[in-house]
Write an enzyme that holds these catalytic residues in place. Structure first.
Site, short mmCIF file in Angstrom:
data_model
loop_
_atom_site.label_atom_id
_atom_site.label_comp_id
_atom_site.label_asym_id
_atom_site.label_seq_id
_atom_site.Cartn_x
_atom_site.Cartn_y
_atom_site.Cartn_z
N MET A 1 0.84 -1.20 0.00
CA MET A 1 0.00 0.00 0.00
C MET A 1 0.87 1.26 0.00
O MET A 1 0.40 2.35 0.32
CB MET A 1 -0.95 -0.01 1.20
CG MET A 1 -1.90 -1.21 1.18
SD MET A 1 -3.42 -0.95 2.08
CE MET A 1 -2.81 -0.70 3.73
N GLY A 2 2.14 1.12 -0.34
CA GLY A 2 3.03 2.29 -0.40
C GLY A 2 3.51 2.71 0.97
O GLY A 2 3.45 1.94 1.92
N GLY B 1 10.82 -3.01 5.63
CA GLY B 1 10.07 -4.27 5.56
C GLY B 1 9.64 -4.57 4.13
O GLY B 1 9.85 -5.68 3.61
N HIS B 2 9.07 -3.56 3.47
CA HIS B 2 8.68 -3.74 2.07
C HIS B 2 9.90 -4.06 1.20
O HIS B 2 9.85 -4.93 0.33
CB HIS B 2 8.05 -2.45 1.53
CG HIS B 2 6.77 -2.04 2.21
ND1 HIS B 2 6.66 -0.88 2.93
CD2 HIS B 2 5.55 -2.63 2.26
CE1 HIS B 2 5.43 -0.76 3.40
NE2 HIS B 2 4.73 -1.82 3.02
N GLY C 1 4.57 -10.48 3.89
CA GLY C 1 5.32 -10.40 5.13
C GLY C 1 4.67 -11.18 6.26
O GLY C 1 3.45 -11.16 6.44
N LYS D 1 4.80 -10.34 9.17
CA LYS D 1 4.21 -9.29 10.01
C LYS D 1 2.68 -9.37 10.03
O LYS D 1 2.06 -9.21 11.06
CB LYS D 1 4.69 -7.94 9.47
CG LYS D 1 3.85 -6.73 9.80
CD LYS D 1 4.07 -6.28 11.21
CE LYS D 1 3.38 -4.97 11.57
NZ LYS D 1 2.11 -4.69 10.95
N ASP D 2 2.10 -9.59 8.86
CA ASP D 2 0.64 -9.72 8.76
C ASP D 2 0.32 -11.21 8.62
O ASP D 2 -0.09 -11.68 7.56
CB ASP D 2 0.13 -8.90 7.58
CG ASP D 2 0.47 -7.43 7.74
OD1 ASP D 2 -0.19 -6.76 8.55
OD2 ASP D 2 1.43 -6.95 7.10
N GLN E 1 -2.99 -12.52 7.41
CA GLN E 1 -3.15 -12.21 5.98
C GLN E 1 -2.48 -13.27 5.10
O GLN E 1 -3.03 -13.67 4.08
CB GLN E 1 -2.58 -10.83 5.69
CG GLN E 1 -2.52 -10.45 4.23
CD GLN E 1 -2.14 -9.00 4.04
OE1 GLN E 1 -2.98 -8.12 4.14
NE2 GLN E 1 -0.87 -8.73 3.78
N ARG F 1 2.12 2.52 9.53
CA ARG F 1 1.31 3.17 10.56
C ARG F 1 2.15 3.66 11.74
O ARG F 1 1.65 4.47 12.53
CB ARG F 1 0.21 2.23 11.06
CG ARG F 1 -0.87 1.99 10.01
CD ARG F 1 -2.08 1.25 10.55
NE ARG F 1 -3.19 1.29 9.62
CZ ARG F 1 -3.53 0.30 8.79
NH1 ARG F 1 -2.84 -0.82 8.79
NH2 ARG F 1 -4.56 0.43 7.96
P1 AMP Z 1 1.32 -3.05 3.48
O1 AMP Z 1 1.92 -1.97 2.60
O2 AMP Z 1 1.25 -2.69 4.91
O3 AMP Z 1 0.04 -3.59 2.90
O4 AMP Z 1 2.35 -4.25 3.43
C1 AMP Z 1 2.74 -4.82 2.18
C2 AMP Z 1 3.49 -6.10 2.44
O5 AMP Z 1 4.65 -5.82 3.22
C3 AMP Z 1 2.67 -7.10 3.24
O6 AMP Z 1 2.90 -8.40 2.71
C4 AMP Z 1 3.21 -6.96 4.62
O7 AMP Z 1 3.08 -8.12 5.40
C5 AMP Z 1 4.67 -6.66 4.35
N1 AMP Z 1 5.28 -5.99 5.49
C6 AMP Z 1 4.78 -4.92 6.18
N2 AMP Z 1 5.58 -4.61 7.22
C7 AMP Z 1 6.60 -5.51 7.19
C8 AMP Z 1 7.77 -5.73 8.02
N3 AMP Z 1 8.02 -4.96 9.08
N4 AMP Z 1 8.58 -6.75 7.70
C9 AMP Z 1 8.32 -7.54 6.64
N5 AMP Z 1 7.25 -7.39 5.82
C10 AMP Z 1 6.40 -6.40 6.09
#
Ligand code: AMP
Length: 283
Positions: A33-34, A39-40, A150, A152-153, A156, A190
């Site tokens: 989601m940008g 992590g991304h 990730g 992390k989720d 999901q 967040r």
């Molecule tokens: P999001 O942009 O929050 O939707 O996350 C996009 C992807 O990045 C998802 O697969 C998340 O699980 C992963 N992600 C988010 N935060 C982390 C993190 N701290 N470490 C590893 N992957 C992450």
């Protein structure tokens, strides 16, 4: 450093991915989601390691946000995201407009799998319906060989895996480790919402998970005892709004009474106005 190719239109994205596949390249997809952070970028690195054509999607998906959640204030900065990805050697960024991905008459949604019901599903009732729907749409637009998510989720990743298996979607799902700040806080877009004092409090989320791991290593197997100790760590830091603390089976996400090596500890809390989730494998 060259910015990656930015594609806005679904048809163009699909065509370019098919061209890559027909040229024999293995295509990796990293949906985001940008507001990109390390992590991304670790997912991008994993994709680059396994694939020859890496696609990052950037789309703040409205259907996975509930009423009163942060869809409108979610951080958006495409220029910064493209600059971050220039260093990651990404081949294509797909960043569609909301109206292009969800036409006015859009009305079909994925009924998410059973693993979506508890935990996040209970506190964010339509969340996984939105997640499953957008992931299915993205996999149709970006027909990748491998898609990266990730840990992390964690819930999901379970929802996506079960959907992919149940719907016979020809893609391999990879789960990558959680990237953390120095104090253990899981990186998240967040985290930008946190004030300095909230940021300090937020470190307790990871400490509660570390407590679960330490107790397991010391021989504790009773999940209620471990959950109670985790709650204590959070409360001591002043985190009082706890949506759930759970010790679960890694595949079904059902709560376990006796903790095993593969059990997963899940936490969701509110720190000020910000909701944070995290998890760890206990053994
Ligand atoms: P999001 O942009 O929050 O939707 O996350 C996009 C992807 O990045 C998802 O697969 C998340 O699980 C992963 N992600 C988010 N935060 C982390 C993190 N701290 N470490 C590893 N992957 C992450």
């Amino acid at each position: 450093l060259a910015n990656p190719l930015l594609v806005r239109a679904a048809n163009e994205a699909r065509q370019r991915v098919w061209e890559a596949r027909l040229a024999g390249r293995k295509v990796g997809l990293v949906p985001t989601m940008g507001a990109l952070h390390a992590g991304h970028l670790s997912l991008v690195q994993a994709a680059r390691g396994e694939c020859d054509f890496t696609v990052v999607t950037i789309f703040v998906n409205p259907t996975q946000f509930g009423p009163g959640e942060d869809f409108h204030r979610y951080p958006r900065d495409l220029a910064a995201d493209l600059a971050a990805l220039a260093r990651g050697h990404v081949d294509m960024v797909f960043a569609p407009a909301v109206d292009d991905l969800y036409r006015v008459r859009h009305s079909t949604f994925v009924e998410p799998p059973r693993v979506a019901r508890a935990w996040e599903g209970a506190f964010r009732p339509q969340h996984f319906r939105g997640v499953a729907t957008i992931v299915l749409k993205l996999l149709h637009i970006i027909p990748a060989d491998v898609a990266f998510f990730g840990h992390k989720d964690y819930q999901q990743t379970c929802v996506v895996r079960d959907m992919v298996d149940d719907f016979d979607i020809p893609v391999t799902i990879r789960t990558c480790p959680t990237i953390r700040e120095a104090d253990g806080l899981a990186m998240s877009s967040r985290n930008a919402y946190l004030s300095p004092s909230e940021r300090e409090q937020a470190g307790a989320v990871h400490r509660s998970l570390a407590e679960a791991v330490a107790m397991f290593e010391a021989g504790e197997r009773d999940s209620a005892t471990i959950a109670r100790a985790m709650r204590g760590v959070l409360m001591q830091a002043g985190i009082v709004r706890i949506d759930y603390i759970a010790l679960v089976d890694p595949l079904t996400l059902d709560e376990v009474s006796r903790v095993g090596v593969d059990s997963v500890a899940l936490v969701a809390v509110h720190v000020g106005a910000t909701r944070l989730i995290d998890n760890t494998q206990v053994g």
